[in-house]
Design a protein around this motif. Structure first.
Motif, PDB file in Angstrom:
ATOM      1  N   ASP A  95      51.056  37.394  31.370  1.00 31.16           N
ATOM      2  CA  ASP A  95      51.982  38.072  32.278  1.00 31.16           C
ATOM      3  C   ASP A  95      51.633  37.824  33.740  1.00 31.16           C
ATOM      4  O   ASP A  95      52.195  38.463  34.629  1.00 31.16           O
ATOM      5  CB  ASP A  95      51.985  39.580  32.005  1.00 31.16           C
ATOM      6  N   GLY A  96      50.688  36.913  33.984  1.00 28.00           N
ATOM      7  CA  GLY A  96      50.354  36.532  35.352  1.00 28.00           C
ATOM      8  C   GLY A  96      49.213  37.310  35.980  1.00 28.00           C
ATOM      9  O   GLY A  96      48.879  37.095  37.139  1.00 28.00           O
ATOM     10  N   TRP A  97      48.592  38.221  35.233  1.00 28.86           N
ATOM     11  CA  TRP A  97      47.505  39.033  35.774  1.00 28.86           C
ATOM     12  C   TRP A  97      46.186  38.271  35.692  1.00 28.86           C
ATOM     13  O   TRP A  97      45.904  37.621  34.698  1.00 28.86           O
ATOM     14  CB  TRP A  97      47.385  40.348  35.006  1.00 28.86           C
ATOM     15  N   GLU A  98      45.394  38.378  36.742  1.00 29.47           N
ATOM     16  CA  GLU A  98      44.077  37.736  36.822  1.00 29.47           C
ATOM     17  C   GLU A  98      43.016  38.834  36.867  1.00 29.47           C
ATOM     18  O   GLU A  98      43.126  39.791  37.647  1.00 29.47           O
ATOM     19  CB  GLU A  98      44.007  36.898  38.094  1.00 29.47           C
ATOM     20  N   LEU A  99      41.996  38.697  36.034  1.00 31.56           N
ATOM     21  CA  LEU A  99      40.914  39.674  36.020  1.00 31.56           C
ATOM     22  C   LEU A  99      40.174  39.605  37.348  1.00 31.56           C
ATOM     23  O   LEU A  99      39.682  38.559  37.757  1.00 31.56           O
ATOM     24  CB  LEU A  99      39.956  39.396  34.864  1.00 31.56           C
ATOM     25  N   ALA A 100      40.103  40.748  38.049  1.00 30.64           N
ATOM     26  CA  ALA A 100      39.479  40.791  39.371  1.00 30.64           C
ATOM     27  C   ALA A 100      38.147  41.527  39.366  1.00 30.64           C
ATOM     28  O   ALA A 100      37.332  41.325  40.255  1.00 30.64           O
ATOM     29  CB  ALA A 100      40.427  41.444  40.371  1.00 30.64           C
ATOM     30  N   GLY A 101      37.920  42.367  38.368  1.00 35.21           N
ATOM     31  CA  GLY A 101      36.666  43.104  38.317  1.00 35.21           C
ATOM     32  C   GLY A 101      36.581  43.967  37.081  1.00 35.21           C
ATOM     33  O   GLY A 101      37.577  44.234  36.417  1.00 35.21           O
ATOM     34  N   VAL A 102      35.349  44.395  36.776  1.00 37.86           N
ATOM     35  CA  VAL A 102      35.096  45.231  35.612  1.00 37.86           C
ATOM     36  C   VAL A 102      34.108  46.321  36.011  1.00 37.86           C
ATOM     37  O   VAL A 102      33.144  46.050  36.728  1.00 37.86           O
ATOM     38  CB  VAL A 102      34.512  44.407  34.441  1.00 37.86           C
ATOM     39  N   ASN A 103      34.361  47.549  35.545  1.00 33.07           N
ATOM     40  CA  ASN A 103      33.432  48.649  35.738  1.00 33.07           C
ATOM     41  C   ASN A 103      33.404  49.443  34.438  1.00 33.07           C
ATOM     42  O   ASN A 103      34.320  50.216  34.158  1.00 33.07           O
ATOM     43  CB  ASN A 103      33.863  49.531  36.914  1.00 33.07           C
ATOM     44  N   GLY A 104      32.397  49.207  33.636  1.00 36.10           N
ATOM     45  CA  GLY A 104      32.342  49.841  32.314  1.00 36.10           C
ATOM     46  C   GLY A 104      33.453  49.313  31.440  1.00 36.10           C
ATOM     47  O   GLY A 104      33.564  48.116  31.215  1.00 36.10           O
ATOM     48  N   THR A 105      34.313  50.213  30.971  1.00 36.29           N
ATOM     49  CA  THR A 105      35.442  49.780  30.128  1.00 36.29           C
ATOM     50  C   THR A 105      36.714  49.558  30.937  1.00 36.29           C
ATOM     51  O   THR A 105      37.741  49.167  30.378  1.00 36.29           O
ATOM     52  CB  THR A 105      35.726  50.815  29.020  1.00 36.29           C
ATOM     53  N   LEU A 106      36.650  49.821  32.244  1.00 28.31           N
ATOM     54  CA  LEU A 106      37.829  49.611  33.093  1.00 28.31           C
ATOM     55  C   LEU A 106      37.867  48.175  33.601  1.00 28.31           C
ATOM     56  O   LEU A 106      36.884  47.666  34.141  1.00 28.31           O
ATOM     57  CB  LEU A 106      37.820  50.566  34.285  1.00 28.31           C
ATOM     58  N   CYS A 107      39.002  47.550  33.421  1.00 25.12           N
ATOM     59  CA  CYS A 107      39.212  46.186  33.919  1.00 25.12           C
ATOM     60  C   CYS A 107      40.290  46.242  34.995  1.00 25.12           C
ATOM     61  O   CYS A 107      41.337  46.869  34.811  1.00 25.12           O
ATOM     62  CB  CYS A 107      39.662  45.262  32.785  1.00 25.12           C
ATOM     63  N   PHE A 108      40.027  45.583  36.103  1.00 28.76           N
ATOM     64  CA  PHE A 108      40.939  45.565  37.243  1.00 28.76           C
ATOM     65  C   PHE A 108      41.577  44.183  37.334  1.00 28.76           C
ATOM     66  O   PHE A 108      40.874  43.169  37.330  1.00 28.76           O
ATOM     67  CB  PHE A 108      40.179  45.898  38.531  1.00 28.76           C
ATOM     68  N   PHE A 109      42.894  44.165  37.416  1.00 28.40           N
ATOM     69  CA  PHE A 109      43.661  42.924  37.448  1.00 28.40           C
ATOM     70  C   PHE A 109      44.491  42.866  38.725  1.00 28.40           C
ATOM     71  O   PHE A 109      44.858  43.888  39.284  1.00 28.40           O
ATOM     72  CB  PHE A 109      44.601  42.843  36.243  1.00 28.40           C
ATOM     73  N   LYS A 110      44.787  41.641  39.156  1.00 32.67           N
ATOM     74  CA  LYS A 110      45.675  41.455  40.293  1.00 32.67           C
ATOM     75  C   LYS A 110      46.581  40.268  40.009  1.00 32.67           C
ATOM     76  O   LYS A 110      46.259  39.396  39.207  1.00 32.67           O
ATOM     77  CB  LYS A 110      44.901  41.220  41.592  1.00 32.67           C
TER      78      LYS A 110
END
Length: 56
Positions: free
Chosen positions: A35-50
């Motif tokens: 869907d075009g999202w790029e993984l930008a960071g991880v903190n524990g089980t939370l993944c941040f996409f942009k």
């Protein structure tokens, strides 16, 4: 100037005897990436996409 939108996903996966964590997480990340999202960071089980916002 580029502009981005962001999304946070909680990647908690319930493990059972019959499932494979690597396969499940890979499938989930690939689905989000399609869907075009790029993984930008991880903190524990939370993944941040942009992903970039494209204006026509």
């Amino acid at each position: 100037m580029k502009q981005f939108e962001y999304k946070v996903e909680d990647m908690q996966i319930r493990l059972t005897v019959n499932n494979d964590f690597n396969t499940i997480i890979t499938d989930k990340l690939n689905s989000i990436g399609r869907d075009g999202w790029e993984l930008a960071g991880v903190n524990g089980t939370l993944c941040f996409f942009k992903r970039e916002i494209i204006f026509d």
